[in-house]
Motif scaffolding. Structure first.
Motif, PDB file in Angstrom:
ATOM      1  N   GLY A   1       0.834  -1.196   0.000  1.00 15.07           N
ATOM      2  CA  GLY A   1       0.000   0.000   0.000  1.00 15.07           C
ATOM      3  C   GLY A   1       0.865   1.242   0.000  1.00 15.07           C
ATOM      4  O   GLY A   1       2.007   1.210   0.470  1.00 15.07           O
ATOM      5  N   ALA A   2       0.342   2.355  -0.541  1.00 14.60           N
ATOM      6  CA  ALA A   2       1.052   3.635  -0.534  1.00 14.60           C
ATOM      7  C   ALA A   2       2.485   3.502  -1.067  1.00 14.60           C
ATOM      8  O   ALA A   2       3.432   4.050  -0.500  1.00 14.60           O
ATOM      9  N   SER A   3       2.643   2.734  -2.147  1.00 12.57           N
ATOM     10  CA  SER A   3       3.943   2.563  -2.810  1.00 12.57           C
ATOM     11  C   SER A   3       4.976   1.863  -1.942  1.00 12.57           C
ATOM     12  O   SER A   3       6.190   2.051  -2.126  1.00 12.57           O
ATOM     13  N   VAL A   4       4.506   1.065  -0.988  1.00 16.48           N
ATOM     14  CA  VAL A   4       5.401   0.361  -0.086  1.00 16.48           C
ATOM     15  C   VAL A   4       4.995  -1.111  -0.049  1.00 16.48           C
ATOM     16  O   VAL A   4       3.806  -1.433  -0.044  1.00 16.48           O
ATOM     17  N   LEU A   5       5.999  -1.993  -0.047  1.00 17.55           N
ATOM     18  CA  LEU A   5       5.752  -3.435  -0.005  1.00 17.55           C
ATOM     19  C   LEU A   5       6.564  -4.058   1.126  1.00 17.55           C
ATOM     20  O   LEU A   5       7.772  -3.846   1.216  1.00 17.55           O
ATOM     21  N   PHE A   6       5.874  -4.800   1.987  1.00 21.82           N
ATOM     22  CA  PHE A   6       6.559  -5.610   2.997  1.00 21.82           C
ATOM     23  C   PHE A   6       6.429  -7.064   2.556  1.00 21.82           C
ATOM     24  O   PHE A   6       5.329  -7.614   2.557  1.00 21.82           O
ATOM     25  N   CYS A   7       7.544  -7.661   2.153  1.00 27.56           N
ATOM     26  CA  CYS A   7       7.453  -8.962   1.480  1.00 27.56           C
ATOM     27  C   CYS A   7       8.199 -10.062   2.206  1.00 27.56           C
ATOM     28  O   CYS A   7       8.391 -11.152   1.644  1.00 27.56           O
ATOM     29  N   GLY A   8       8.600  -9.826   3.462  1.00 24.29           N
ATOM     30  CA  GLY A   8       9.171 -10.904   4.275  1.00 24.29           C
ATOM     31  C   GLY A   8      10.326 -11.592   3.586  1.00 24.29           C
ATOM     32  O   GLY A   8      11.317 -10.952   3.218  1.00 24.29           O
ATOM     33  N   ASP A   9      10.210 -12.900   3.394  1.00 24.61           N
ATOM     34  CA  ASP A   9      11.271 -13.706   2.779  1.00 24.61           C
ATOM     35  C   ASP A   9      10.887 -14.175   1.380  1.00 24.61           C
ATOM     36  O   ASP A   9      11.328 -15.235   0.940  1.00 24.61           O
ATOM     37  N   THR A  10      10.040 -13.415   0.681  1.00 21.42           N
ATOM     38  CA  THR A  10       9.660 -13.822  -0.678  1.00 21.42           C
ATOM     39  C   THR A  10      10.595 -13.185  -1.694  1.00 21.42           C
ATOM     40  O   THR A  10      11.359 -13.882  -2.364  1.00 21.42           O
TER      41      THR A  10
ATOM     42  N   PRO B   1       3.887  -1.330  -9.309  1.00 24.91           N
ATOM     43  CA  PRO B   1       4.534  -0.170  -9.948  1.00 24.91           C
ATOM     44  C   PRO B   1       6.028  -0.123  -9.617  1.00 24.91           C
ATOM     45  O   PRO B   1       6.423  -0.444  -8.488  1.00 24.91           O
ATOM     46  N   PRO B   2       6.863   0.253 -10.606  1.00 25.46           N
ATOM     47  CA  PRO B   2       8.321   0.206 -10.413  1.00 25.46           C
ATOM     48  C   PRO B   2       8.814   1.072  -9.254  1.00 25.46           C
ATOM     49  O   PRO B   2       9.856   0.784  -8.666  1.00 25.46           O
ATOM     50  N   GLU B   3       8.057   2.110  -8.896  1.00 27.99           N
ATOM     51  CA  GLU B   3       8.515   2.987  -7.803  1.00 27.99           C
ATOM     52  C   GLU B   3       8.234   2.368  -6.421  1.00 27.99           C
ATOM     53  O   GLU B   3       8.668   2.911  -5.403  1.00 27.99           O
ATOM     54  N   THR B   4       7.531   1.253  -6.377  1.00 30.44           N
ATOM     55  CA  THR B   4       7.213   0.605  -5.099  1.00 30.44           C
ATOM     56  C   THR B   4       8.480   0.295  -4.314  1.00 30.44           C
ATOM     57  O   THR B   4       9.401  -0.347  -4.829  1.00 30.44           O
TER      58      THR B   4
END
Ligand code: ZN
Ligand code: FE
Length: 254
Positions: A120-129, A157-160
């Motif tokens: 959300g809001a151009s931010v990704l929390f992806c742990g160990d993926t 989006p690439p800016e994420t």
């Protein structure tokens, strides 16, 4: 979500702290002590916990945090993790106005079967993926599942900004250069990362755009990556998923 702070834990984990005013949420607290110290040191109150998957280096601090702050704990519905009282499925949305948090849940199984990410809001929390320059080991899922999961993240989006849970970047890029030695963006990134690490600085967050340009696990369409997969297998490797599977297997023994 303007204020995201890395709390280092263990050898190479990052616990992400999302601060809004005097309230905070944390992502993947594998251990409570450094989180409690940060909260106390900055006059913050913990208001929520987010988990991406069940591994202890991501969830081991939950019980101690709950003993100090009885807060909601969000986590994957398909994994049984002590303390999770808000089980989440793909497509669910977590909106916490008090924390300025509005995150959508993405099912990104593969590292573990039920692994989720928060976006959300151009931010990704992806742990160990997805890692900076790499991806998680496939412990419970299949290569096909991991490939689908990484493809979902690659389509953001690439800016994420990519907030992964480990500082593995330098080792990842050593492998990436073995796979794709002719990638100029990758060579430049490896130099930048070496400089950051020699100053003991974090190399994350990364971005989806940077990963698309340099991460071999998102680059199954690159001719050099295909050639490297073929060299590893000793047979022509056809199709992006098969190329990914070969590169992932090579990395296991690199
Ligand atoms: Zn893990
Ligand atoms: Fe981990």
């Amino acid at each position: 979500m303007e204020n995201i702070i890395a709390i280092p834990a263990f050898n190479d984990n990052y616990i992400w702290l999302l601060r809004h005013g005097d309230r905070a949420a944390v992502v993947d607290p594998g251990i409570a002590a450094p989180v409690l110290a940060h909260l106390a040191g900055h006059g913050l109150t913990l208001a929520a916990i987010f988990l991406t998957h069940h591994h202890g280096d991501h969830s081991g601090g939950v019980a101690d945090l709950l003993a100090n702050y009885p807060v909601p704990v969000y986590g994957p519905a398909s994994e049984s993790i002590a303390g999770v009282d808000h089980p989440l499925h793909d497509g669910d949305r977590v909106t916490l106005p008090d924390l300025d948090i509005d995150l959508t849940v993405l099912d990104v199984g593969g590292h573990t079967r039920g692994h989720i990410a928060y976006y959300g809001a151009s931010v990704l929390f992806c742990g160990d993926t997805l890692f900076a320059g790499g991806c998680g080991r496939i412990f419970e899922g299949t290569a096909a599942q991991m490939w689908r999961s990484l493809s979902r993240l690659a389509a953001l989006p690439p800016e994420t900004k990519v907030y992964c849970a480990h500082e593995y970047t330098q080792a990842n890029l050593r492998f990436a250069l073995a796979v794709e030695p002719d990638n100029a963006a990758l060579q430049a990134r490896a130099r930048e990362v070496a400089e950051l690490r020699s100053d003991c600085l974090p190399t994350v967050p990364s971005s989806i755009g940077v990963e698309l340009a340099t991460n071999p696990f998102l680059r199954s369409n690159s001719a050099t990556v295909v050639a490297s997969a073929t060299r590893f297998r000793g047979n022509p490797v056809v199709g992006e998923e098969a190329v990914f599977a070969a590169i992932r297997e090579w990395k296991n023994s690199f």
